[in-house]
Design an enzyme around this catalytic site. Structure first.
Site, short mmCIF file in Angstrom:
data_model
loop_
_atom_site.label_atom_id
_atom_site.label_comp_id
_atom_site.label_asym_id
_atom_site.label_seq_id
_atom_site.Cartn_x
_atom_site.Cartn_y
_atom_site.Cartn_z
N PRO A 132 0.76 -1.17 -0.03
CA PRO A 132 0.02 0.01 0.02
C PRO A 132 0.88 1.24 -0.07
O PRO A 132 2.00 1.34 0.69
CB PRO A 132 -0.93 -0.11 1.41
CG PRO A 132 0.01 -1.04 2.25
CD PRO A 132 0.69 -2.05 1.14
N TYR A 148 11.19 8.35 0.95
CA TYR A 148 11.00 7.37 -0.21
C TYR A 148 11.90 7.52 -1.43
O TYR A 148 11.74 6.80 -2.51
CB TYR A 148 9.72 7.10 -0.07
CG TYR A 148 9.05 6.50 1.07
CD1 TYR A 148 9.32 5.32 1.54
CD2 TYR A 148 8.01 7.40 1.75
CE1 TYR A 148 8.85 5.01 2.87
CE2 TYR A 148 7.51 7.17 2.98
CZ TYR A 148 7.75 5.88 3.39
OH TYR A 148 7.33 5.34 4.54
N ASN A 196 7.82 -5.76 -1.24
CA ASN A 196 7.84 -4.73 -0.24
C ASN A 196 6.45 -4.75 0.45
O ASN A 196 5.68 -3.91 -0.23
CB ASN A 196 8.03 -3.33 -0.82
CG ASN A 196 8.20 -2.30 0.04
OD1 ASN A 196 7.70 -2.24 1.20
ND2 ASN A 196 8.93 -1.16 -0.33
N ALA A 212 3.21 -0.93 4.61
CA ALA A 212 2.61 -1.00 5.99
C ALA A 212 2.23 -2.23 6.54
O ALA A 212 2.08 -2.69 7.55
CB ALA A 212 1.29 -0.03 5.98
N HIS A 255 4.37 -4.66 8.96
CA HIS A 255 4.01 -4.64 10.61
C HIS A 255 2.87 -5.33 11.05
O HIS A 255 2.52 -5.33 12.21
CB HIS A 255 4.35 -3.34 10.91
CG HIS A 255 5.38 -2.37 10.19
ND1 HIS A 255 6.71 -2.76 10.18
CD2 HIS A 255 5.29 -1.66 9.15
CE1 HIS A 255 7.42 -2.13 9.33
NE2 HIS A 255 6.40 -1.27 8.75
N ASP A 262 1.18 -15.48 6.02
CA ASP A 262 0.65 -17.02 5.57
C ASP A 262 0.54 -17.27 4.25
O ASP A 262 1.04 -18.42 3.84
CB ASP A 262 -0.60 -17.04 6.35
CG ASP A 262 -0.62 -17.26 7.83
OD1 ASP A 262 0.52 -17.27 8.56
OD2 ASP A 262 -1.77 -17.06 8.46
N GLU A 298 12.59 -9.51 1.03
CA GLU A 298 11.86 -8.48 1.67
C GLU A 298 12.54 -7.10 1.23
O GLU A 298 13.89 -7.06 1.56
CB GLU A 298 11.68 -8.53 3.15
CG GLU A 298 11.02 -7.59 3.72
CD GLU A 298 10.60 -7.92 5.23
OE1 GLU A 298 10.18 -6.58 5.88
OE2 GLU A 298 11.13 -8.87 5.66
N HIS A 355 12.79 -2.86 1.36
CA HIS A 355 12.20 -1.47 2.00
C HIS A 355 12.95 -0.49 1.63
O HIS A 355 14.10 -0.41 1.61
CB HIS A 355 12.08 -1.31 3.58
CG HIS A 355 11.15 -2.60 4.24
ND1 HIS A 355 9.69 -2.52 4.09
CD2 HIS A 355 11.38 -3.77 4.76
CE1 HIS A 355 9.37 -3.60 4.59
NE2 HIS A 355 10.53 -4.37 4.94
N LEU A 356 12.31 0.56 1.09
CA LEU A 356 13.05 1.81 0.56
C LEU A 356 13.64 2.52 1.71
O LEU A 356 15.11 2.89 1.76
CB LEU A 356 12.00 2.67 -0.12
CG LEU A 356 11.44 2.18 -1.38
CD1 LEU A 356 10.24 3.10 -1.68
CD2 LEU A 356 12.38 2.14 -2.62
N SER A 357 13.40 2.77 2.84
CA SER A 357 13.88 3.19 3.78
C SER A 357 14.61 2.20 4.90
O SER A 357 14.20 1.01 4.99
CB SER A 357 12.97 4.36 4.62
OG SER A 357 11.87 3.42 5.11
N ARG A 379 13.54 4.17 11.98
CA ARG A 379 12.21 4.90 12.14
C ARG A 379 11.52 4.52 13.30
O ARG A 379 12.04 4.11 14.25
CB ARG A 379 11.38 4.59 10.80
CG ARG A 379 12.53 4.88 9.45
CD ARG A 379 11.55 4.87 8.42
NE ARG A 379 10.40 5.88 8.34
CZ ARG A 379 9.43 5.84 7.27
NH1 ARG A 379 9.39 4.71 6.58
NH2 ARG A 379 8.45 6.51 7.54
N ARG A 415 7.68 0.34 13.30
CA ARG A 415 8.09 -0.12 11.99
C ARG A 415 9.50 -1.11 12.30
O ARG A 415 9.91 -1.77 11.36
CB ARG A 415 8.80 0.99 11.33
CG ARG A 415 7.49 1.94 10.65
CD ARG A 415 8.17 2.90 9.70
NE ARG A 415 7.15 4.08 9.50
CZ ARG A 415 6.14 4.04 8.89
NH1 ARG A 415 5.68 3.13 7.89
NH2 ARG A 415 5.19 5.11 8.76
#
Length: 144
Positions: A10, A23, A74, A77, A80, A87, A98, A100-102, A107, A111
């Protein structure tokens, strides 16, 4: 040709507009184009998918069963919060990375917990959009 599924969670459709100081300024289209171009160079077929809806992400993962040779995700949200995404990923018997940009560990504390990191072969965080390319280049090394 190995098939790689890239899933964006998202709000990633708002890249380039949403908090560019965190980002970056590249759009999701920019990232997807770079992934497909690099995939061709590596002899990999790359399919990209983005959704703001947890159920659609779960369904896309389920559809990858027996179809994808690797997954880059990625979860955004949902990283977390989503047991459902976790699953669904457990259904797959392929390498999962996995991204993540940041750097999620620099953070807010909420997160710092990932629902998928312990089932992923690897996690890349904090490399910006290049993290996706790094994951794509690493996936072939993870095939069993």
């Amino acid at each position: 040709m190995k098939k790689i599924l890239v899933i964006h969670g998202p709000n990633l459709n708002m890249l380039g507009k949403r908090e560019p100081e965190i980002y970056g300024r590249k759009t999701l289209e920019d990232i997807n184009t770079a992934l497909k171009d690099r995939g061709r160079e590596l002899g990999l077929g790359v399919e990209t998918f983005q959704s703001n809806f947890e159920g659609e992400i779960v369904e896309k993962i389920q559809q990858a069963l027996g179809q994808a040779d690797g997954v880059i995700i990625n979860p955004a949200a949902y990283t977390h919060t989503s047991v459902a995404v976790r699953d669904a990923l457990l259904l797959l018997d392929v390498p999962i990375i996995e991204v993540h940009l940041s750097n999620i560990y620099k953070r807010e504390p909420f997160r710092h917990k990932s629902m998928v990191s312990d089932i992923a072969a690897a996690q890349l965080a904090g490399f910006g959009d290049y993290g996706y390319i790094m994951a794509l280049e690493a996936l072939p090394r993870l095939y069993s």
